[in-house]
Design a protein around this motif. Structure first.
Motif, PDB file in Angstrom:
ATOM      1  N   ARG A 185       0.833  -1.207   0.000  1.00  0.00           N
ATOM      2  CA  ARG A 185       0.000   0.000   0.000  1.00  0.00           C
ATOM      3  C   ARG A 185       0.864   1.253   0.000  1.00  0.00           C
ATOM      4  O   ARG A 185       0.582   2.213  -0.720  1.00  0.00           O
ATOM      5  CB  ARG A 185      -0.925  -0.004   1.214  1.00  0.00           C
ATOM      6  CG  ARG A 185      -1.703   1.290   1.404  1.00  0.00           C
ATOM      7  CD  ARG A 185      -2.755   1.187   2.484  1.00  0.00           C
ATOM      8  NE  ARG A 185      -3.953   0.550   1.968  1.00  0.00           N
ATOM      9  CZ  ARG A 185      -5.147   0.636   2.572  1.00  0.00           C
ATOM     10  NH1 ARG A 185      -5.288   1.307   3.692  1.00  0.00           N
ATOM     11  NH2 ARG A 185      -6.197   0.047   2.054  1.00  0.00           N
ATOM     12  N   ARG A 186       1.927   1.264   0.799  1.00  0.00           N
ATOM     13  CA  ARG A 186       2.806   2.429   0.828  1.00  0.00           C
ATOM     14  C   ARG A 186       3.505   2.622  -0.511  1.00  0.00           C
ATOM     15  O   ARG A 186       3.679   3.747  -0.979  1.00  0.00           O
ATOM     16  CB  ARG A 186       3.855   2.291   1.936  1.00  0.00           C
ATOM     17  CG  ARG A 186       3.305   2.408   3.349  1.00  0.00           C
ATOM     18  CD  ARG A 186       4.413   2.770   4.331  1.00  0.00           C
ATOM     19  NE  ARG A 186       4.835   4.138   4.128  1.00  0.00           N
ATOM     20  CZ  ARG A 186       6.074   4.572   4.325  1.00  0.00           C
ATOM     21  NH1 ARG A 186       7.023   3.732   4.676  1.00  0.00           N
ATOM     22  NH2 ARG A 186       6.373   5.831   4.151  1.00  0.00           N
ATOM     23  N   GLY A 187       3.893   1.517  -1.126  1.00  0.00           N
ATOM     24  CA  GLY A 187       4.531   1.611  -2.426  1.00  0.00           C
ATOM     25  C   GLY A 187       3.597   2.186  -3.473  1.00  0.00           C
ATOM     26  O   GLY A 187       3.988   3.046  -4.274  1.00  0.00           O
ATOM     27  N   PHE A 188       2.346   1.717  -3.484  1.00  0.00           N
ATOM     28  CA  PHE A 188       1.392   2.250  -4.449  1.00  0.00           C
ATOM     29  C   PHE A 188       1.113   3.725  -4.195  1.00  0.00           C
ATOM     30  O   PHE A 188       1.034   4.527  -5.133  1.00  0.00           O
ATOM     31  CB  PHE A 188       0.073   1.475  -4.406  1.00  0.00           C
ATOM     32  CG  PHE A 188      -0.980   2.092  -5.275  1.00  0.00           C
ATOM     33  CD1 PHE A 188      -0.966   1.894  -6.641  1.00  0.00           C
ATOM     34  CD2 PHE A 188      -1.956   2.923  -4.728  1.00  0.00           C
ATOM     35  CE1 PHE A 188      -1.919   2.492  -7.459  1.00  0.00           C
ATOM     36  CE2 PHE A 188      -2.904   3.531  -5.529  1.00  0.00           C
ATOM     37  CZ  PHE A 188      -2.886   3.314  -6.900  1.00  0.00           C
ATOM     38  N   ALA A 189       0.967   4.110  -2.917  1.00  0.00           N
ATOM     39  CA  ALA A 189       0.678   5.505  -2.594  1.00  0.00           C
ATOM     40  C   ALA A 189       1.791   6.424  -3.078  1.00  0.00           C
ATOM     41  O   ALA A 189       1.536   7.507  -3.623  1.00  0.00           O
ATOM     42  CB  ALA A 189       0.471   5.665  -1.089  1.00  0.00           C
ATOM     43  N   GLN A 190       3.031   5.985  -2.915  1.00  0.00           N
ATOM     44  CA  GLN A 190       4.147   6.808  -3.380  1.00  0.00           C
ATOM     45  C   GLN A 190       4.220   6.836  -4.901  1.00  0.00           C
ATOM     46  O   GLN A 190       4.515   7.868  -5.496  1.00  0.00           O
ATOM     47  CB  GLN A 190       5.454   6.291  -2.776  1.00  0.00           C
ATOM     48  CG  GLN A 190       5.533   6.504  -1.265  1.00  0.00           C
ATOM     49  CD  GLN A 190       6.924   6.267  -0.714  1.00  0.00           C
ATOM     50  OE1 GLN A 190       7.905   6.229  -1.446  1.00  0.00           O
ATOM     51  NE2 GLN A 190       7.027   6.111   0.596  1.00  0.00           N
ATOM     52  N   TRP A 191       3.911   5.704  -5.541  1.00  0.00           N
ATOM     53  CA  TRP A 191       3.887   5.701  -7.006  1.00  0.00           C
ATOM     54  C   TRP A 191       2.805   6.650  -7.516  1.00  0.00           C
ATOM     55  O   TRP A 191       3.030   7.416  -8.458  1.00  0.00           O
ATOM     56  CB  TRP A 191       3.616   4.281  -7.520  1.00  0.00           C
ATOM     57  CG  TRP A 191       3.405   4.254  -9.012  1.00  0.00           C
ATOM     58  CD1 TRP A 191       4.356   4.139  -9.975  1.00  0.00           C
ATOM     59  CD2 TRP A 191       2.149   4.383  -9.694  1.00  0.00           C
ATOM     60  NE1 TRP A 191       3.775   4.188 -11.224  1.00  0.00           N
ATOM     61  CE2 TRP A 191       2.426   4.332 -11.089  1.00  0.00           C
ATOM     62  CE3 TRP A 191       0.825   4.530  -9.270  1.00  0.00           C
ATOM     63  CZ2 TRP A 191       1.421   4.428 -12.046  1.00  0.00           C
ATOM     64  CZ3 TRP A 191      -0.176   4.623 -10.233  1.00  0.00           C
ATOM     65  CH2 TRP A 191       0.122   4.573 -11.595  1.00  0.00           C
ATOM     66  N   ALA A 192       1.627   6.614  -6.900  1.00  0.00           N
ATOM     67  CA  ALA A 192       0.512   7.438  -7.355  1.00  0.00           C
ATOM     68  C   ALA A 192       0.818   8.930  -7.208  1.00  0.00           C
ATOM     69  O   ALA A 192       0.590   9.715  -8.138  1.00  0.00           O
ATOM     70  CB  ALA A 192      -0.758   7.081  -6.572  1.00  0.00           C
TER      71      ALA A 192
END
Length: 314
Positions: free
Chosen positions: A262-269
């Motif tokens: 989830r943290r990885g996706f949030a930073q990618w977004a």
């Protein structure tokens, strides 16, 4: 169990119930306290664990003890001024930095997917069905967890009958309840079909290979290649992910957890232009504070690094 008891039981999530029971047991058995408790006893309990337990853990213990008293019809001693003051003092004297899982970066996700694809190919050639199943499951779990921004417990609670996946179009995952869904309305989560690292195709490949038509999506697999009937337990997810990351060559694998996806996706977004409102709507956060815990602020000096003249420093 009567219908009334069944409904009362269902009103509290199993994870919450277990954590509250463990906290009450810790107070009574390990610390030697008595329930119902006085405010002074609660305060002494906090003092005795002020240096060994994190402030958030102490708050969780207080919430559990408060709920125990309310359920049993006793006044709540945790709201007494002495308890609140002791907790503030502990926080002042023992400030703790909140530990956060390391975010999984997109290039690391690609590295993992490539490693899993190679493992799938090797397993097919060798006729190794257990390895074929595990690699296919893990690929689907990683890609869906990342692109959907799921928490670890959400991944373990996904049910095949609540998922509608269409190749090349996308998929919808329905969860009857989520962490922020206090009214049990259920939430639909959509995931995209992508040209690469596609969660939709990975999911379809997994359920097709495992022959799943209902029940938990992500399950354990024994050494003979038998897919278990029940879903993965949340406590087994983090060791599984860390072992997978380590085997795939991801550094410091022990710093990752179920929140890393989830943290990885949030930073990618956010790095790709998503504003906070769009991110909150997609992931399902109800307040900005929850979202900001997963998003790291941009470095204002990233493009224009300031050089320091060594002669000035000397």
């Amino acid at each position: 169990m009567s219908k009334l008891d069944a409904y009362l039981h269902a009103a509290t999530r199993d994870n919450t119930r277990r954590s509250y029971q463990a906290a009450a047991r810790h107070f009574e058995v390990e610390w030697g306290g008595f329930l119902p408790a006085t405010a002074d006893a609660i305060a002494r309990y906090l003092v005795d664990y002020a240096e060994s337990l994190a402030i958030n853990t102490l708050r969780q213990r207080l919430a559990a003890l408060a709920q125990w008293h309310l359920d049993q019809g006793f006044p709540d001693p945790t709201k007494a001024p002495v308890v609140r003051k002791v907790l503030r003092g502990i926080q002042a004297l023992h400030p703790g930095r909140e530990k956060q899982a390391r975010p999984l970066q997109l290039d690391q996700l690609e590295q993992l997917a490539q490693w899993l694809d190679a493992g799938i190919t090797e397993a097919v050639v060798a006729g190794n069905r257990p390895a074929h199943l595990r690699h296919t499951r893990d690929k689907a779990m990683l890609l869906l967890g990342f692109w959907r921004g799921f928490r670890g417990d959400e991944l373990t609670r996904l049910q095949v009958e609540y998922i509608d996946a269409v190749p090349g179009e996308g998929m919808t995952c329905f969860l009857p309840h989520t962490k922020g869904d206090r009214r049990y309305k259920g939430t639909n989560f959509k995931a995209p079909a992508l040209a690469k690292l596609c969660p939709v195709s990975a999911y379809i490949e997994w359920v097709s290979l495992a022959g799943l038509t209902e029940g938990a999506v992500f399950r354990g697999i024994d050494r003979w290649g038998h897919v278990r009937s029940g879903g993965l337990h949340i406590n087994s997810l983090v060791p599984l992910l860390r072992s997978l990351f380590s085997d795939a060559g991801i550094a410091v694998a022990e710093q990752y957890s179920g929140h890393s996806l989830r943290r990885g996706f949030a930073q990618w977004a956010t790095s790709n232009g998503w504003d906070i409102k769009m991110l909150m709507q997609y992931v399902g956060w109800k307040n900005v504070q929850s979202a900001l815990r997963y998003v790291e602020g941009a470095d204002p000096f990233a493009r224009h690094r300031i050089g320091v003249d060594s002669r000035v420093v000397n």
